[in-house]
Motif scaffolding. Structure first.
Motif, short mmCIF file in Angstrom:
data_model
loop_
_atom_site.label_atom_id
_atom_site.label_comp_id
_atom_site.label_asym_id
_atom_site.label_seq_id
_atom_site.Cartn_x
_atom_site.Cartn_y
_atom_site.Cartn_z
N TRP A 39 26.14 40.80 35.09
CA TRP A 39 27.00 40.18 36.11
C TRP A 39 27.94 39.17 35.64
O TRP A 39 27.88 38.67 34.75
CB TRP A 39 25.66 39.74 37.11
CG TRP A 39 24.91 38.68 36.54
CD1 TRP A 39 23.64 38.65 35.91
CD2 TRP A 39 25.42 37.08 36.53
NE1 TRP A 39 23.66 37.31 35.41
CE2 TRP A 39 24.25 36.40 35.76
CE3 TRP A 39 26.68 36.56 36.84
CZ2 TRP A 39 24.43 34.96 35.45
CZ3 TRP A 39 26.53 35.01 36.64
CH2 TRP A 39 25.46 34.36 35.84
N HIS A 96 30.31 36.12 37.94
CA HIS A 96 30.77 35.43 39.03
C HIS A 96 32.39 35.48 39.10
O HIS A 96 32.78 34.61 38.52
CB HIS A 96 29.97 34.19 39.18
CG HIS A 96 30.44 33.35 40.59
ND1 HIS A 96 29.67 32.30 40.74
CD2 HIS A 96 30.78 33.98 41.67
CE1 HIS A 96 29.77 31.89 42.11
NE2 HIS A 96 30.50 32.96 42.50
N TYR A 97 32.82 36.28 39.57
CA TYR A 97 34.36 36.64 39.40
C TYR A 97 35.20 35.68 39.85
O TYR A 97 36.17 35.27 39.39
CB TYR A 97 34.55 38.10 39.84
CG TYR A 97 35.83 38.82 39.42
CD1 TYR A 97 36.24 38.59 38.13
CD2 TYR A 97 36.64 39.29 40.26
CE1 TYR A 97 37.35 39.48 37.65
CE2 TYR A 97 37.79 39.83 40.12
CZ TYR A 97 38.30 39.90 38.60
OH TYR A 97 39.52 40.65 38.38
N LEU A 98 35.04 35.57 41.41
CA LEU A 98 35.81 34.50 42.12
C LEU A 98 34.76 33.72 42.95
O LEU A 98 33.63 34.08 43.06
CB LEU A 98 36.67 35.21 42.89
CG LEU A 98 37.85 36.08 42.22
CD1 LEU A 98 38.61 36.92 43.13
CD2 LEU A 98 38.70 35.12 41.54
N GLU A 99 35.17 32.88 43.81
CA GLU A 99 34.10 32.00 44.49
C GLU A 99 33.26 32.76 45.41
O GLU A 99 31.92 32.38 45.33
CB GLU A 99 34.84 31.04 45.45
CG GLU A 99 33.89 30.11 46.32
CD GLU A 99 34.79 29.17 47.12
OE1 GLU A 99 34.25 28.63 47.70
OE2 GLU A 99 36.21 29.21 47.31
N SER A 100 33.48 33.80 46.12
CA SER A 100 32.93 34.64 46.93
C SER A 100 32.56 35.99 46.40
O SER A 100 32.32 36.92 47.13
CB SER A 100 33.12 34.58 48.15
OG SER A 100 32.96 33.38 48.88
N VAL A 101 33.15 36.32 45.06
CA VAL A 101 32.95 37.62 44.59
C VAL A 101 32.20 37.70 43.43
O VAL A 101 32.24 36.82 42.48
CB VAL A 101 34.46 38.12 44.18
CG1 VAL A 101 34.23 39.51 43.52
CG2 VAL A 101 35.24 38.18 45.51
N TRP A 102 31.09 38.78 43.09
CA TRP A 102 30.33 38.75 42.06
C TRP A 102 30.52 40.29 41.72
O TRP A 102 30.67 41.31 42.50
CB TRP A 102 29.01 38.71 42.34
CG TRP A 102 28.53 37.21 42.75
CD1 TRP A 102 28.84 36.68 44.11
CD2 TRP A 102 27.86 36.26 41.90
NE1 TRP A 102 28.15 35.30 43.84
CE2 TRP A 102 27.70 35.15 42.74
CE3 TRP A 102 27.16 36.53 40.76
CZ2 TRP A 102 27.01 34.10 42.14
CZ3 TRP A 102 26.48 35.45 40.21
CH2 TRP A 102 26.43 34.21 40.87
N LEU A 103 30.48 40.54 40.16
CA LEU A 103 30.52 41.81 39.84
C LEU A 103 29.15 41.87 39.10
O LEU A 103 28.69 41.11 38.44
CB LEU A 103 31.67 41.91 38.60
CG LEU A 103 33.13 41.59 39.19
CD1 LEU A 103 33.97 41.72 38.04
CD2 LEU A 103 33.38 42.45 40.36
N SER A 123 44.37 44.50 37.38
CA SER A 123 44.43 43.27 38.23
C SER A 123 45.58 42.53 38.04
O SER A 123 46.56 42.82 37.34
CB SER A 123 43.17 42.54 37.85
OG SER A 123 43.18 42.03 36.44
N GLY A 141 36.69 37.02 34.29
CA GLY A 141 36.28 38.38 35.02
C GLY A 141 37.05 39.42 34.27
O GLY A 141 36.50 40.72 34.36
#
Length: 83
Positions: free
Chosen positions: A21, A23-30, A65, A72
């Motif tokens: 996993w 934590h890519y951006l504040e509210s984005v997880w991969l 991207s 990320g």
């Protein structure tokens, strides 16, 4: 999605149980998983509010991207999507 990080602690625990996993951006997880997007959605809804929005997609080897955080991008470059 995030208005108080304490409200999402159980969601974070759930996410961190995946094979890999980020934590890519504040509210984005991969996450890397053999589960389907709908399976992940159905499991994750137990940990979010009724008013939250959730979007689960499958990412394969083809992605691009621009101006995204280095952590990320490196995670995506190094993840083996085939396993």
């Amino acid at each position: 999605m995030l208005d108080n990080s304490n409200d999402y602690e159980n969601l974070y625990v759930y996410i961190k149980k995946f094979d890999a996993w980020c934590h890519y951006l504040e509210s984005v997880w991969l996450v890397k998983s053999s589960k389907s997007a709908s399976q992940i959605r159905d499991e994750a809804i137990k940990y979010i509010k009724n008013t939250d929005k959730l979007f689960v997609i499958e990412v394969q080897n083809h992605w691009a991207s621009l101006n995204i955080n280095k952590q990320g991008v490196e995670w995506l470059k190094n993840i083996d999507f085939e396993k």
